[in-house]
Enzyme design. Structure first.
Site, PDB file in Angstrom:
ATOM      1  N   HIS A  75      63.902  83.849  99.655  1.00 11.32           N
ATOM      2  CA  HIS A  75      63.115  84.896  98.730  1.00 11.32           C
ATOM      3  C   HIS A  75      63.309  85.970  98.909  1.00 11.32           C
ATOM      4  O   HIS A  75      64.270  86.541  99.660  1.00 11.32           O
ATOM      5  CB  HIS A  75      61.671  84.588  99.264  1.00 11.32           C
ATOM      6  CG  HIS A  75      61.345  82.793  98.844  1.00 11.32           C
ATOM      7  ND1 HIS A  75      59.872  82.763  99.222  1.00 11.32           N
ATOM      8  CD2 HIS A  75      61.422  81.984  98.497  1.00 11.32           C
ATOM      9  CE1 HIS A  75      59.618  81.710  98.535  1.00 11.32           C
ATOM     10  NE2 HIS A  75      60.973  81.363  98.361  1.00 11.32           N
ATOM     11  N   TYR A 204      49.906  86.613 100.020  1.00 10.68           N
ATOM     12  CA  TYR A 204      49.196  86.710 100.894  1.00 10.68           C
ATOM     13  C   TYR A 204      48.113  87.256  99.488  1.00 10.68           C
ATOM     14  O   TYR A 204      47.882  88.655  98.824  1.00 10.68           O
ATOM     15  CB  TYR A 204      49.400  87.972 101.426  1.00 10.68           C
ATOM     16  CG  TYR A 204      50.525  88.041 102.418  1.00 10.68           C
ATOM     17  CD1 TYR A 204      51.869  87.365 102.312  1.00 10.68           C
ATOM     18  CD2 TYR A 204      50.062  87.369 103.542  1.00 10.68           C
ATOM     19  CE1 TYR A 204      52.910  87.333 102.918  1.00 10.68           C
ATOM     20  CE2 TYR A 204      51.209  87.254 104.904  1.00 10.68           C
ATOM     21  CZ  TYR A 204      52.621  86.889 104.454  1.00 10.68           C
ATOM     22  OH  TYR A 204      53.556  86.776 105.544  1.00 10.68           O
ATOM     23  N   PRO A 296      49.815  84.343 112.670  1.00  7.47           N
ATOM     24  CA  PRO A 296      51.083  83.951 111.759  1.00  7.47           C
ATOM     25  C   PRO A 296      51.333  85.149 110.532  1.00  7.47           C
ATOM     26  O   PRO A 296      52.146  84.309 109.841  1.00  7.47           O
ATOM     27  CB  PRO A 296      50.697  82.916 111.417  1.00  7.47           C
ATOM     28  CG  PRO A 296      48.745  82.234 111.756  1.00  7.47           C
ATOM     29  CD  PRO A 296      48.590  83.367 112.503  1.00  7.47           C
ATOM     30  N   LYS A 300      56.043  85.785 112.219  1.00  3.37           N
ATOM     31  CA  LYS A 300      56.895  86.535 113.851  1.00  3.37           C
ATOM     32  C   LYS A 300      57.626  85.010 114.601  1.00  3.37           C
ATOM     33  O   LYS A 300      58.230  85.393 115.496  1.00  3.37           O
ATOM     34  CB  LYS A 300      56.820  87.658 114.272  1.00  3.37           C
ATOM     35  CG  LYS A 300      56.813  89.145 113.615  1.00  3.37           C
ATOM     36  CD  LYS A 300      58.257  88.555 112.482  1.00  3.37           C
ATOM     37  CE  LYS A 300      58.706  90.037 112.058  1.00  3.37           C
ATOM     38  NZ  LYS A 300      59.022  89.327 110.464  1.00  3.37           N
ATOM     39  N   TYR A 388      58.788  92.510 108.346  1.00  5.65           N
ATOM     40  CA  TYR A 388      58.730  91.380 107.663  1.00  5.65           C
ATOM     41  C   TYR A 388      60.638  90.736 107.663  1.00  5.65           C
ATOM     42  O   TYR A 388      60.960  89.303 108.456  1.00  5.65           O
ATOM     43  CB  TYR A 388      58.633  91.319 106.278  1.00  5.65           C
ATOM     44  CG  TYR A 388      58.162  89.727 106.013  1.00  5.65           C
ATOM     45  CD1 TYR A 388      58.421  88.695 105.521  1.00  5.65           C
ATOM     46  CD2 TYR A 388      56.383  89.923 105.795  1.00  5.65           C
ATOM     47  CE1 TYR A 388      57.542  87.885 105.501  1.00  5.65           C
ATOM     48  CE2 TYR A 388      55.918  88.835 105.526  1.00  5.65           C
ATOM     49  CZ  TYR A 388      57.056  87.321 105.465  1.00  5.65           C
ATOM     50  OH  TYR A 388      56.481  86.069 104.611  1.00  5.65           O
TER      51      TYR A 388
HETATM   52  C1  LIG Z   1      49.440  74.962 114.243  1.00  4.64           C
HETATM   53  C2  LIG Z   1      50.708  76.123 114.691  1.00  4.64           C
HETATM   54  C3  LIG Z   1      51.078  76.450 113.410  1.00  4.64           C
HETATM   55  C4  LIG Z   1      51.835  77.570 113.183  1.00  4.64           C
HETATM   56  N1  LIG Z   1      52.226  78.440 112.491  1.00  4.64           N
HETATM   57  C5  LIG Z   1      52.836  78.877 112.212  1.00  4.64           C
HETATM   58  C6  LIG Z   1      53.745  79.802 111.120  1.00  4.64           C
HETATM   59  O1  LIG Z   1      52.916  79.522 109.679  1.00  4.64           O
HETATM   60  N2  LIG Z   1      54.172  81.098 110.399  1.00  4.64           N
HETATM   61  C7  LIG Z   1      54.784  81.159 111.733  1.00  4.64           C
HETATM   62  O2  LIG Z   1      55.939  81.783 112.174  1.00  4.64           O
HETATM   63  N3  LIG Z   1      54.500  81.254 112.995  1.00  4.64           N
HETATM   64  C8  LIG Z   1      53.513  79.571 113.587  1.00  4.64           C
HETATM   65  N4  LIG Z   1      53.081  79.019 114.284  1.00  4.64           N
HETATM   66  C9  LIG Z   1      54.218  79.381 115.334  1.00  4.64           C
HETATM   67  C10 LIG Z   1      55.504  78.775 115.076  1.00  4.64           C
HETATM   68  O3  LIG Z   1      55.558  77.596 115.673  1.00  4.64           O
HETATM   69  C11 LIG Z   1      55.493  79.051 117.207  1.00  4.64           C
HETATM   70  O4  LIG Z   1      55.842  80.885 117.310  1.00  4.64           O
HETATM   71  C12 LIG Z   1      56.982  78.081 117.708  1.00  4.64           C
HETATM   72  O5  LIG Z   1      56.928  76.900 117.462  1.00  4.64           O
HETATM   73  C13 LIG Z   1      57.330  78.952 118.857  1.00  4.64           C
HETATM   74  O6  LIG Z   1      58.513  78.239 119.394  1.00  4.64           O
HETATM   75  P1  LIG Z   1      59.093  77.801 120.875  1.00  4.64           P
HETATM   76  O7  LIG Z   1      59.824  76.511 120.729  1.00  4.64           O
HETATM   77  O8  LIG Z   1      58.687  78.685 122.023  1.00  4.64           O
HETATM   78  O9  LIG Z   1      57.552  76.915 121.281  1.00  4.64           O
HETATM   79  P2  LIG Z   1      56.865  75.514 121.115  1.00  4.64           P
HETATM   80  O10 LIG Z   1      57.410  75.117 119.177  1.00  4.64           O
HETATM   81  O11 LIG Z   1      55.658  74.956 121.067  1.00  4.64           O
HETATM   82  O12 LIG Z   1      58.081  74.368 121.544  1.00  4.64           O
HETATM   83  C14 LIG Z   1      57.290  73.920 122.640  1.00  4.64           C
HETATM   84  C15 LIG Z   1      58.076  72.879 123.293  1.00  4.64           C
HETATM   85  O13 LIG Z   1      56.714  72.292 124.032  1.00  4.64           O
HETATM   86  C16 LIG Z   1      57.098  71.159 124.641  1.00  4.64           C
HETATM   87  N5  LIG Z   1      56.482  70.754 125.496  1.00  4.64           N
HETATM   88  C17 LIG Z   1      55.122  71.300 126.082  1.00  4.64           C
HETATM   89  N6  LIG Z   1      54.657  71.285 127.169  1.00  4.64           N
HETATM   90  C18 LIG Z   1      55.776  70.768 128.189  1.00  4.64           C
HETATM   91  C19 LIG Z   1      55.829  70.324 129.377  1.00  4.64           C
HETATM   92  N7  LIG Z   1      54.788  69.805 130.161  1.00  4.64           N
HETATM   93  N8  LIG Z   1      57.027  69.092 130.054  1.00  4.64           N
HETATM   94  C20 LIG Z   1      58.190  69.524 128.778  1.00  4.64           C
HETATM   95  N9  LIG Z   1      57.679  69.765 127.213  1.00  4.64           N
HETATM   96  C21 LIG Z   1      56.717  70.262 127.142  1.00  4.64           C
HETATM   97  C22 LIG Z   1      56.551  70.929 123.471  1.00  4.64           C
HETATM   98  O14 LIG Z   1      55.673  69.448 123.223  1.00  4.64           O
HETATM   99  C23 LIG Z   1      56.833  71.469 121.992  1.00  4.64           C
HETATM  100  O15 LIG Z   1      57.951  70.613 121.844  1.00  4.64           O
HETATM  101  C24 LIG Z   1      52.274  78.533 114.797  1.00  4.64           C
HETATM  102  C25 LIG Z   1      51.824  77.611 115.559  1.00  4.64           C
HETATM  103  C26 LIG Z   1      51.074  76.603 115.310  1.00  4.64           C
HETATM  104  C27 LIG Z   1      50.692  75.647 116.811  1.00  4.64           C
END
Ligand SMILES: Cc1cc2nc3c(=O)[nH]c(=O)nc-3n(C[C@H](O)[C@H](O)[C@H](O)COP(=O)(O)OP(=O)(O)OC[C@H]3O[C@@H](n4cnc5c(N)ncnc54)[C@H](O)[C@@H]3O)c2cc1C
Length: 395
Positions: A75, A204, A296, A300, A388
């Site tokens: 985009h 938006y 969100p 980011k 962004y």
């Molecule tokens: C419902 C939702 C919608 C979102 N929508 C957006 C969006 O539209 N745009 C945007 O930018 N961001 C969005 N986000 C935020 C984005 O998805 C997160 O910032 C991103 O997933 C961060 O990645 P991460 O690897 O740090 O954490 P996560 O993706 O949360 O990964 C953490 C992992 O650790 C695992 N875990 C947890 N506890 C344990 C344990 N005890 N033992 C082993 N494994 C464990 C989990 O199952 C998961 O797979 C959204 C988040 C959520 C929850």
């Protein structure tokens, strides 16, 4: 059962954990990834979808961008709608860079596939993860594997990549972390619909009925959001009401209504800003949502998770290659510079676009003034655009 020995124990196979494991592998460093959920669950979990330019660059440079480059949507910018008018911001013209739409679960699929193809350890459906001795040089992670066997993973470095509700951060002794937190008085009702997106780019909408966002995952799949109260029951939103409300909030003069299709997925996500400092305790290094959360609106969350582990991989490599822990010691400070920039940007976008309960005419006029400014001043538009598309790493 004999302890498993590795160099880095990674808790969590979200974007942070999987990208870290991959970057370490490229640098010749061993790791073991522990994940609470099943592979199928991770590959279906619909979350973020907008990748910053530096995230795309990192994934491509790391050799996991082949499908991304083929299937993602590139985009040039976004649209901001207010006063029933569409205002396009052309990020390519403003910054020379674009954004990329590619679902988080697709990034996760690509990384899981790469790891398993290389025959590297990734344990799904682990339970009872407990950290021991994180303040010593010989920390361990105790866990129960998918077959119910209790195991010990011994590793000099532990990466807590287990998201906001994970188990790593809560195991840091009380008082060792400073928490910065803001809740917002609204949430997002998000849907994934099998319907061709009506807008070409992420749109938006600021409206007197509340905020709405029209995004997409593919040319046939729309991702749409409505601002709702934080405790909103999903039952109150039958399909017809969702589409009517989206159309009412996103409408501009002369626009066609959204394409309607079956809703494949729906959920309410609360909005929060959250940061812990430092992002490290002893040999435990927190990365991604385990250390910080953004609302969100600025897209980011996933990008910050990737940026953290890019820094961590470099620091870990230096540590194992030379025994020098200077980069590990600087990990938190280096990450937090980017984290706070994203925290500010996400808070600012959220404040500019949402209808806060009880907001008066003064606040609404300030929002509209800010929206007119970012869509009419090249300097203001460029500031929004560079945040962004993602500031270069290290800036
Ligand atoms: C419902 C939702 C919608 C979102 N929508 C957006 C969006 O539209 N745009 C945007 O930018 N961001 C969005 N986000 C935020 C984005 O998805 C997160 O910032 C991103 O997933 C961060 O990645 P991460 O690897 O740090 O954490 P996560 O993706 O949360 O990964 C953490 C992992 O650790 C695992 N875990 C947890 N506890 C344990 C344990 N005890 N033992 C082993 N494994 C464990 C989990 O199952 C998961 O797979 C959204 C988040 C959520 C929850």
């Amino acid at each position: 059962v004999a302890p498993i020995r590795t160099q880095v124990a990674i808790v969590g196979a979200g974007p942070a954990g999987l990208v870290l494991a991959h970057l370490l592998h490229l640098r010749g460093i061993e790791s073991v990834v522990l994940e609470a959920r099943s592979r199928g669950y991770l590959e279906q979990r619909v979350r973020a979808g907008v990748l910053e330019a530096p995230t795309v660059q990192l994934l491509c440079d790391a050799g996991v961008g082949e499908r991304l480059q083929r299937e993602s949507l590139r985009h040039r910018g976004i649209s901001l709608r207010f006063d029933r008018t569409d205002h396009h911001l052309d990020f390519v013209a403003l910054t020379g860079r674009s954004i990329t739409v590619y679902g988080q679960q697709e990034v996760v699929k690509d990384l899981i596939a790469a790891r398993l193809a290389a025959g590297l350890p990734l344990h799904f459906e682990v339970a009872d993860v407990r950290l021991r001795g994180i303040e010593t040089d010989e920390p361990e992670v105790a866990f129960t594997d998918g077959d119910g066997v209790h195991r010990i993973l011994a590793a000099p470095v532990i990466a807590g990549c287990d998201g906001f509700h994970g188990v790593c951060r809560p195991q840091i002794p009380a008082g060792r972390l400073t928490v910065f937190e803001r809740d917002y008085p609204f949430a997002w009702l998000g849907i994934l619909a099998k319907a061709a997106p009506a807008q070409e780019e992420v749109t938006y909408a600021h409206s007197d009925r509340g905020f709405a966002l029209a995004s997409m995952r593919t040319a046939e799949m729309a991702r749409l959001y409505l601002q709702v109260p934080p405790d909103e029951p999903l039952e109150d939103w039958p399909d017809g009401r969702i589409w009517d409300e989206l159309n009412a909030r996103l409408a501009v003069e002369g626009s066609a209504p959204l394409n309607v299709g079956p809703i494949l997925e729906r959920g309410v996500t609360t909005m929060r800003s959250f940061v812990v400092e430092p992002m490290r305790h002893g040999q435990l290094f927190l990365a991604g949502d385990a250390a910080h959360i953004v609302p969100p609106t600025g897209a980011k969350g996933m990008n910050l998770a990737v940026a953290d582990v890019a820094v961590l991989a470099e620091a870990v490599e230096r540590f194992f290659a030379t025994g020098d822990s200077a980069l590990l010691d600087g990990y938190s400070v280096r990450c937090l510079r980017r984290v706070w920039r994203a925290e500010h940007f996400s808070w600012w976008m959220t404040s500019m676009l949402h209808l806060a309960p009880g907001a008066d005419a003064f606040e609404r006029r300030l929002q509209l003034s800010q929206l007119r400014y970012v869509t009419s001043s090249e300097a203001a538009a460029t500031s929004l655009a560079e945040n962004y598309v993602g500031l270069p790493y290290g800036s």
